[in-house]
Scaffold this active site. Sequence first.
Site, PDB file in Angstrom:
ATOM      1  N   TRP A   1       4.162   0.955  10.700  1.00 28.39           N
ATOM      2  CA  TRP A   1       4.529   0.621  12.018  1.00 28.39           C
ATOM      3  C   TRP A   1       5.886  -0.080  11.998  1.00 28.39           C
ATOM      4  CZ3 TRP A   1       2.727  -4.911  14.298  1.00 28.39           C
ATOM      5  CH2 TRP A   1       2.708  -4.631  15.603  1.00 28.39           C
TER       6      TRP A   1
ATOM      7  N   ASP B   1      -0.339   4.301   5.627  1.00 26.12           N
ATOM      8  CA  ASP B   1      -0.884   4.487   6.932  1.00 26.12           C
ATOM      9  C   ASP B   1       0.209   4.811   7.987  1.00 26.12           C
ATOM     10  OD1 ASP B   1      -3.029   3.792   8.960  1.00 26.12           O
ATOM     11  OD2 ASP B   1      -1.640   2.380   9.684  1.00 26.12           O
TER      12      ASP B   1
ATOM     13  N   TYR C   1       4.019   5.197  16.258  1.00 25.69           N
ATOM     14  CA  TYR C   1       5.054   4.456  15.780  1.00 25.69           C
ATOM     15  C   TYR C   1       6.352   4.985  15.751  1.00 25.69           C
ATOM     16  CZ  TYR C   1       1.092   1.994  13.401  1.00 25.69           C
ATOM     17  OH  TYR C   1      -0.053   1.599  13.281  1.00 25.69           O
TER      18      TYR C   1
ATOM     19  N   GLN D   1     -10.178   1.004  11.532  1.00 27.82           N
ATOM     20  CA  GLN D   1      -8.981   0.143  11.155  1.00 27.82           C
ATOM     21  C   GLN D   1      -8.836  -0.891  12.149  1.00 27.82           C
ATOM     22  OE1 GLN D   1      -4.376   0.975  11.563  1.00 27.82           O
ATOM     23  NE2 GLN D   1      -5.312   2.480   9.972  1.00 27.82           N
TER      24      GLN D   1
ATOM     25  N   TYR E   1      -5.896  -4.236   9.360  1.00 27.39           N
ATOM     26  CA  TYR E   1      -4.292  -4.185   9.691  1.00 27.39           C
ATOM     27  C   TYR E   1      -3.778  -5.548  10.252  1.00 27.39           C
ATOM     28  CZ  TYR E   1      -4.583  -3.909  14.918  1.00 27.39           C
ATOM     29  OH  TYR E   1      -4.846  -3.890  16.193  1.00 27.39           O
TER      30      TYR E   1
ATOM     31  N   LYS F   1       7.027 -17.474   4.359  1.00 34.77           N
ATOM     32  CA  LYS F   1       8.612 -17.690   4.442  1.00 34.77           C
ATOM     33  C   LYS F   1       8.951 -18.454   5.845  1.00 34.77           C
ATOM     34  CE  LYS F   1       9.550 -13.283   6.530  1.00 34.77           C
ATOM     35  NZ  LYS F   1      10.110 -11.885   6.195  1.00 34.77           N
TER      36      LYS F   1
ATOM     37  N   ARG G   1       7.520 -10.338  18.470  1.00 37.47           N
ATOM     38  CA  ARG G   1       7.106 -11.811  18.163  1.00 37.47           C
ATOM     39  C   ARG G   1       7.635 -12.887  19.235  1.00 37.47           C
ATOM     40  NH1 ARG G   1       7.491 -11.504  11.594  1.00 37.47           N
ATOM     41  NH2 ARG G   1       9.501 -10.411  12.462  1.00 37.47           N
TER      42      ARG G   1
END
Length: 321
Positions: free
Chosen positions: A21, A52, A57, A175, A203, A214, A225
Amino acid sequence: MERVRFGDTGLSVSPVAFGTWQLSPRFWGEQSKADAIAAMKLAVDKGINLFDTADAYGDGYAETVLGEALRDLPRDELVITTKFFNHFNADASRYPDLSPAYLTERCEASLKRLGIDTIDVCLLHMFDPLTPLDAVADTLDTLRAQGKIRAIGVSNHTVEQLRAQRRFGPYAVVQPPYSLVDPAIENDLLPYCQAENIAVMVYSPMHKGLLTGKYTGSETFSDFRANHPDFQGERFKELCAGVQSLRPMAERYGLSVYQLVLAATLMHPAIHVAICGIKTPEHIAEAAGAMGTALEREDYFAVRKALCKPAKIADASGSRK
Ligand SMILES: NC(=O)c1ccc[n+]([C@@H]2O[C@H](COP(=O)([O-])OP(=O)(O)OC[C@H]3O[C@@H](n4cnc5c(N)ncnc54)[C@H](OP(=O)(O)O)[C@@H]3O)[C@@H](O)[C@H]2O)c1
């Protein structure tokens, strides 16, 4: 090479899968193709045989890059999963479409991009409310009879949607999203799959990077995000603090925090595979290093407790109190 029996599919797969992805610019920004291909090749050297992808994607780009890597890899030893659901318009907009003609067309296009004759596991990316379930199953059956796909499965389905699909076709793989901060499917989907011997490949096991160890909680993001609630403000800080608190335990096991979390994720008996999102060779090397490690029961539950989401009242690990 560590391999697990993949439910009823007859396939043997590595418990860590390579997720592609990350090659979707609309979510992750531009990624280095050279790094991605180097990572795919290293994955095989590190014992990973499951890759996958999805036609969604990068609107086919991830499949194309994987296809390029596959030219130099032992195809017969690998298991390729891809997914269909979206109808792509020329202006980049999409809508659900698992209608027979479109599903057949998408399958042909993916085979071409991947440069392979058969898709090992063909997944319905989401539930299409408009196409009758028997029509979807019949189409997949035809593609199977033609040797274009092998096993079939679903992604992002509720238990009830999966149960309904299985009245019409031999869906053998699921999935779903799952991580130790988002273990909701433990309440319904996972017990059902365990009882039915359905192969489970989860996933976002690292919660889209948040559990890698991190992040400190002060970072900001320029990819998708930036709008994800778990990557904002106090919530992000608290989740990161929970992850950082695992460092001493990880060191005790001789693992990185990433590897500790991944090893714990793979301990759930209903989960066969965790699909890790990979951008670089370093990422896949770290993920592969988590295979073959089991934590002590007490440590497993300590990991869960540390990662329990701030807003959660209680889950299998007990409340946060
Ligand atoms: N069926 C579906 O609807 C669906 C949905 C989502 C994903 N998936 C599949 O599942 C795969 C995994 O999901 P995900 O991308 O959310 O995965 P994830 O493993 O939870 O997070 C991946 C992110 O973690 C960071 N990362 C990875 N390895 C690292 C390492 N060793 N050290 C530090 N950071 C590291 C990278 O982002 P940064 O470096 O930017 O932090 C990477 O993009 C996808 O690639 C895709 O194949 C399927």
